[in-house]
Design an enzyme around this catalytic site. Structure first.
Site, PDB file in Angstrom:
ATOM      1  N   GLY A  40       9.093  43.318  23.354  1.00 32.96           N
ATOM      2  CA  GLY A  40       7.902  42.558  23.693  1.00 32.96           C
ATOM      3  C   GLY A  40       7.372  42.920  25.074  1.00 32.96           C
ATOM      4  N   ASP A  68       2.620  40.503  13.958  1.00 31.04           N
ATOM      5  CA  ASP A  68       3.164  39.725  15.075  1.00 31.04           C
ATOM      6  C   ASP A  68       2.498  38.353  15.078  1.00 31.04           C
ATOM      7  OD1 ASP A  68       3.970  38.610  17.448  1.00 31.04           O
ATOM      8  OD2 ASP A  68       3.608  40.403  18.660  1.00 31.04           O
TER       9      ASP A  68
END
Length: 342
Positions: A40, A68
């Site tokens: 991330g 996502d």
């Protein structure tokens, strides 16, 4: 650390790898599925959006899809996206969409399959099955998404995936559903009894038909997932582009990701190392010099660990990259190595 010394390291890396670009991916016309993923905060969405723009100049039709839950693709292209393919501004053949791979098994297709009067009972049974076979609800959602994508028949699909852990779970869904559905088919009588009980609460006469429709649906889903699984394991059809930054945690997660991809038999031979600091010549700021020095250490480690990979080096810019125009300008660095001296 001067710009020249940092650039010297990159020149050294260029000698160790044949082509520090994504041209190998862009030039492979057989590719159908391209996954972009990593830790991330490393810029996966920016790279996925940039790659899709470059592909749009080479392929008949391109879809970039965000799996996502955070959904940054809308922000990257600076336009509203939905769960259906939306044409990206400024393009005629580039589409984008955002979906939640963990959405509930509550799709419009259920009513068409078993009838609106039985839809609630069917959903209840699916929930019971989901509790008996962990992961199958997510797999069912994934098969719905893949079915939707197939109806549009895009030339290539780019997946902007969630952070590493979620990505690995997504890629493992075909295996989950294969194992789960095999278990369900083996235990058909047990589940049939459950279904019959639920169906009888709605209309006893529909019990048998509903059971048959359920298992036809599950078998159809299983066959689709098996086909997708075979495609994902075929390096002529599928590849994974890992995005990382020159820091320890990202290096560690990239190693983990590549190991898991190898276990899943998914091809990967491209790393995009993003957010590289190139200090200005003369007297760069103290922080810039310190970060460049730290990054140089990890760039060397990436080069040593992945000498046979295409290592694409992307700069950290002064401002955020947002909108199709800025993404298009940034995407050039994927096909032509970035030079801080230009």
């Amino acid at each position: 650390v001067s710009t020249q010394s940092t650039w010297g390291l990159l020149n050294m890396e260029k000698k160790e790898i044949a082509d520090p670009t994504l041209n190998a991916v862009l030039g492979k016309s057989s590719l159908k599925w391209i996954f972009v993923g990593g830790k991330g905060g490393v810029g996966k969405t920016t790279i996925a959006g940039s790659l899709a723009i470059q592909l749009a100049g080479l392929r008949e039709s391109v879809l970039v899809i965000s799996t996502d839950p955070a959904h940054n693709l809308s922000d990257a292209y600076d336009q509203k996206l939905t769960s259906k393919p939306t044409l990206v501004k400024g393009h005629k053949n580039l589409f984008a969409m955002e979906i939640d791979p963990q959405m509930a098994v509550d799709t419009p297709g259920i009513e068409g399959m078993v009838g609106s009067e039985n839809a609630d009972a069917f959903k209840q049974v699916m929930k019971e099955i989901a509790s008996a076979v962990p992961g199958i609800d997510e797999a069912a959602s994934f098969s719905e998404v893949m079915g939707l994508i197939k109806t549009y028949n895009f030339s290539v699909v780019v997946f902007d995936t969630a952070p590493t852990g979620h990505t690995l779970r997504l890629l493992n869904l075909p295996n989950v559903i294969e194992r789960g559905l095999e278990k369900i088919v083996v235990l058909k009588e047990k589940f049939g009894g459950l279904l019959g009980t639920v169906a009888s609460l709605v209309d006893p006469q529909t019990s048998h038909d509903m059971m048959q429709k359920l298992f036809v649906h599950l078998e159809t889903m299983k066959k689709m997932i098996e086909q997708i699984n075979l495609q994902f394991k075929n390096p002529e059809l599928t590849t994974f582009v890992a995005v990382c930054i020159p820091e320890f945690l990202s290096l560690y997660e990239t190693e983990r990701l590549i190991t898991e991809l190898d276990n899943f038999q998914i091809h990967i031979n491209n790393l995009v190392i993003n957010q590289i600091v190139f200090p200005e010549s003369g007297e760069p700021c103290k922080m810039c010099s310190a970060r460049a020095k730290m990054q140089k250490k990890y760039l060397g480690m990436y080069t040593e660990l992945y000498a046979d990979y295409h290592l694409v080096l992307m700069p950290l810019l002064e401002s955020e990259i947002r909108g199709e125009k800025q993404l298009a300008e940034f995407s050039v660095n994927l096909i032509k190595p970035f030079s801080p001296l230009k």
